[in-house]
Design a protein around this motif. Structure first.
Motif, PDB file in Angstrom:
ATOM      1  N   SER A  84       0.759  -1.159   0.089  1.00  0.00           N
ATOM      2  CA  SER A  84       0.162   0.116  -0.073  1.00  0.00           C
ATOM      3  C   SER A  84       0.857   1.301   0.028  1.00  0.00           C
ATOM      4  N   PHE A  85       0.278   2.334  -0.370  1.00  0.00           N
ATOM      5  CA  PHE A  85       0.934   3.596  -0.185  1.00  0.00           C
ATOM      6  C   PHE A  85      -0.215   4.582   0.040  1.00  0.00           C
ATOM      7  N   GLY A  86       0.334   5.861   0.526  1.00  0.00           N
ATOM      8  CA  GLY A  86      -0.680   6.869   0.816  1.00  0.00           C
ATOM      9  C   GLY A  86      -0.059   8.338   0.726  1.00  0.00           C
ATOM     10  N   ILE A  87      -1.053   9.227   0.774  1.00  0.00           N
ATOM     11  CA  ILE A  87      -0.739  10.615   0.682  1.00  0.00           C
ATOM     12  C   ILE A  87      -1.402  11.210   1.813  1.00  0.00           C
ATOM     13  N   ASP A  88      -0.496  11.918   2.705  1.00  0.00           N
ATOM     14  CA  ASP A  88      -0.820  12.454   4.040  1.00  0.00           C
ATOM     15  C   ASP A  88      -2.016  13.399   3.852  1.00  0.00           C
ATOM     16  N   THR A  89      -1.918  14.393   2.901  1.00  0.00           N
ATOM     17  CA  THR A  89      -2.889  15.611   3.037  1.00  0.00           C
ATOM     18  C   THR A  89      -3.277  15.768   1.361  1.00  0.00           C
ATOM     19  N   VAL A  90      -4.623  15.727   1.132  1.00  0.00           N
ATOM     20  CA  VAL A  90      -5.041  16.194  -0.158  1.00  0.00           C
ATOM     21  C   VAL A  90      -5.867  17.183  -0.156  1.00  0.00           C
ATOM     22  N   THR A  91      -5.601  18.275  -0.902  1.00  0.00           N
ATOM     23  CA  THR A  91      -6.548  19.606  -0.892  1.00  0.00           C
ATOM     24  C   THR A  91      -7.090  19.882  -2.379  1.00  0.00           C
ATOM     25  N   PRO A  92      -8.283  20.018  -2.485  1.00  0.00           N
ATOM     26  CA  PRO A  92      -9.379  20.044  -1.460  1.00  0.00           C
ATOM     27  C   PRO A  92      -9.830  18.832  -0.901  1.00  0.00           C
ATOM     28  N   THR A  93     -10.430  18.982   0.376  1.00  0.00           N
ATOM     29  CA  THR A  93     -10.772  17.518   1.190  1.00  0.00           C
ATOM     30  C   THR A  93     -11.594  16.629   0.306  1.00  0.00           C
ATOM     31  N   LEU A  94     -11.123  15.573   0.491  1.00  0.00           N
ATOM     32  CA  LEU A  94     -11.773  14.501  -0.438  1.00  0.00           C
ATOM     33  C   LEU A  94     -13.090  13.792   0.400  1.00  0.00           C
ATOM     34  N   THR A  95     -13.988  13.525  -0.463  1.00  0.00           N
ATOM     35  CA  THR A  95     -15.076  12.827   0.177  1.00  0.00           C
ATOM     36  C   THR A  95     -15.228  11.720  -0.354  1.00  0.00           C
ATOM     37  N   GLY A  96     -14.386  10.993  -1.438  1.00  0.00           N
ATOM     38  CA  GLY A  96     -14.388   9.617  -1.800  1.00  0.00           C
ATOM     39  C   GLY A  96     -13.284   9.270  -2.764  1.00  0.00           C
ATOM     40  N   ALA A  97     -12.842   7.888  -2.617  1.00  0.00           N
ATOM     41  CA  ALA A  97     -11.754   7.663  -3.719  1.00  0.00           C
ATOM     42  C   ALA A  97     -11.993   6.305  -4.247  1.00  0.00           C
ATOM     43  N   SER A  98     -11.758   5.779  -5.302  1.00  0.00           N
ATOM     44  CA  SER A  98     -11.934   4.561  -5.808  1.00  0.00           C
ATOM     45  C   SER A  98     -11.088   4.143  -6.912  1.00  0.00           C
ATOM     46  N   THR A  99     -10.954   2.957  -7.405  1.00  0.00           N
ATOM     47  CA  THR A  99     -10.053   2.679  -8.441  1.00  0.00           C
ATOM     48  C   THR A  99     -10.849   1.782  -9.433  1.00  0.00           C
ATOM     49  N   SER A 100     -10.432   1.864 -10.861  1.00  0.00           N
ATOM     50  CA  SER A 100     -11.179   0.933 -11.811  1.00  0.00           C
ATOM     51  C   SER A 100     -10.694  -0.333 -11.676  1.00  0.00           C
ATOM     52  N   SER A 101      -9.604  -0.862 -10.803  1.00  0.00           N
ATOM     53  CA  SER A 101      -9.154  -1.883 -10.946  1.00  0.00           C
ATOM     54  C   SER A 101      -9.926  -3.088  -9.902  1.00  0.00           C
ATOM     55  N   PRO A 102      -9.963  -4.436 -10.232  1.00  0.00           N
ATOM     56  CA  PRO A 102     -10.504  -5.026  -9.135  1.00  0.00           C
ATOM     57  C   PRO A 102      -9.684  -5.575  -8.049  1.00  0.00           C
ATOM     58  N   ALA A 103      -8.244  -5.548  -8.423  1.00  0.00           N
ATOM     59  CA  ALA A 103      -7.192  -5.779  -7.194  1.00  0.00           C
ATOM     60  C   ALA A 103      -7.034  -4.603  -6.482  1.00  0.00           C
ATOM     61  N   TRP A 104      -6.995  -3.473  -6.920  1.00  0.00           N
ATOM     62  CA  TRP A 104      -6.418  -2.362  -6.209  1.00  0.00           C
ATOM     63  C   TRP A 104      -7.518  -1.618  -5.817  1.00  0.00           C
ATOM     64  N   SER A 105      -7.559  -1.086  -4.259  1.00  0.00           N
ATOM     65  CA  SER A 105      -8.731  -0.326  -3.950  1.00  0.00           C
ATOM     66  C   SER A 105      -8.114   0.947  -3.210  1.00  0.00           C
ATOM     67  N   ALA A 106      -8.969   1.968  -2.985  1.00  0.00           N
ATOM     68  CA  ALA A 106      -8.449   3.232  -2.583  1.00  0.00           C
ATOM     69  C   ALA A 106      -9.515   3.661  -1.454  1.00  0.00           C
ATOM     70  N   GLY A 107      -8.993   4.300  -0.793  1.00  0.00           N
ATOM     71  CA  GLY A 107     -10.061   5.092   0.604  1.00  0.00           C
ATOM     72  C   GLY A 107      -9.235   6.176   1.230  1.00  0.00           C
ATOM     73  N   ILE A 108     -10.312   6.955   1.831  1.00  0.00           N
ATOM     74  CA  ILE A 108     -10.034   7.994   2.264  1.00  0.00           C
ATOM     75  C   ILE A 108      -9.924   7.975   4.083  1.00  0.00           C
ATOM     76  N   ASN A 109      -9.080   8.832   4.701  1.00  0.00           N
ATOM     77  CA  ASN A 109      -8.998   8.948   6.201  1.00  0.00           C
ATOM     78  C   ASN A 109      -8.780   7.175   6.615  1.00  0.00           C
ATOM     79  N   ALA A 110      -7.812   6.977   6.055  1.00  0.00           N
ATOM     80  CA  ALA A 110      -7.354   5.335   6.094  1.00  0.00           C
ATOM     81  C   ALA A 110      -6.057   5.384   7.243  1.00  0.00           C
ATOM     82  N   THR A 111      -5.632   4.259   7.493  1.00  0.00           N
ATOM     83  CA  THR A 111      -4.622   4.270   8.557  1.00  0.00           C
ATOM     84  C   THR A 111      -3.566   3.404   7.863  1.00  0.00           C
ATOM     85  N   LEU A 112      -2.441   4.128   7.653  1.00  0.00           N
ATOM     86  CA  LEU A 112      -0.967   3.522   7.221  1.00  0.00           C
ATOM     87  C   LEU A 112      -0.063   3.465   8.430  1.00  0.00           C
ATOM     88  N   PRO A 113      -0.149   2.479   9.100  1.00  0.00           N
ATOM     89  CA  PRO A 113       0.482   2.485  10.386  1.00  0.00           C
ATOM     90  C   PRO A 113       1.503   3.295  11.054  1.00  0.00           C
TER      91      PRO A 113
END
Length: 229
Positions: A84-113
């Protein structure tokens, strides 16, 4: 290790990690603009290398699509699977995230330990925190998909990705642990050298062994007192 030497080693690793964590932000302000996140580190006999290229292909005020290419060019000891990989801050604030891939997923306000909550996380595993290494992106592999972001703000005023840019590998090096570290924007000053900073995260079976060892040590320490009683 003597206290002063141990402190110096920890400080050096922290400084290296902080240098990457403080990478400059990138602002997408025009269609077909591309920028690439670069991740490079050496850990436990492994050379970890990955890139994530984002190209802004369409946008409206409330939605944006990025053609995304993820490449894992790691080598050396271990399986070195990108999870996995993540971006700490995205502006403007996101309300949703998704991908076109059945293997890859995307989400907002997620925990990257090691990075705690991130505004945007993308994963090829159970979730942003990792999962089964058989689900991850292996050495020498790449993946392409569209990333769709939504906002209640206005993307047309520019979309900013701000650091730290975190990444998680599993089955790293000789000991097969997880390793998380920060990347930078390819082409920016100071981006390109491997970092020695990062966070080693023991896999669950390793944590279980540590817990058993701690319990055994505690029982051993109690035994003399019991005999004196």
């Amino acid at each position: 290790m003597k206290p002063m030497i141990r402190w110096a080693a920890v400080a050096a690793a922290t400084c290296a990690f902080a240098a990457q964590a403080g990478a400059s932000p990138v602002v997408f302000s025009a269609l077909n603009q591309s920028d690439t996140l670069l991740f490079s580190a050496s850990q436990d006999g492994a050379t970890l290398n990955a890139t994530v290229k984002f190209t802004l292909t369409s946008w409206t005020a409330t939605s944006a699509t990025f053609a995304t290419v993820v490449t894992n060019s790691s080598s050396g000891a271990g399986g070195n699977t990108l999870m996995s990989f993540g971006i700490d801050t995205v502006t403007p604030t996101l309300t949703g995230a998704s991908t076109s891939s059945p293997a890859w997923s995307a989400g907002i306000n997620a925990t990257l330990p090691s990075f705690q909550k991130v505004d945007l996380c993308i994963w090829d595993s159970n979730n942003c925190s990792g999962g089964n290494i058989n689900d991850g992106l292996g050495e020498g592999a790449s993946a392409s998909f569209n990333l769709l972001l939504t906002t209640s703000g206005n993307f047309l005023q520019g979309i900013t990705f701000a650091s730290p840019y975190g990444i998680k590998f599993q089955d790293v090096g000789r000991t097969g642990q997880s390793f998380e570290f920060a990347g930078c924007i390819q082409g920016q000053d100071g981006c390109g050298g491997a970092t020695t900073g990062g966070t080693t995260v023991p896999e669950p079976n390793v944590l279980a062994l540590i817990a058993i060892g701690a319990l055994a040590a505690g029982l051993t320490r109690r035994t003399p007192s019991a005999r004196r009683a």
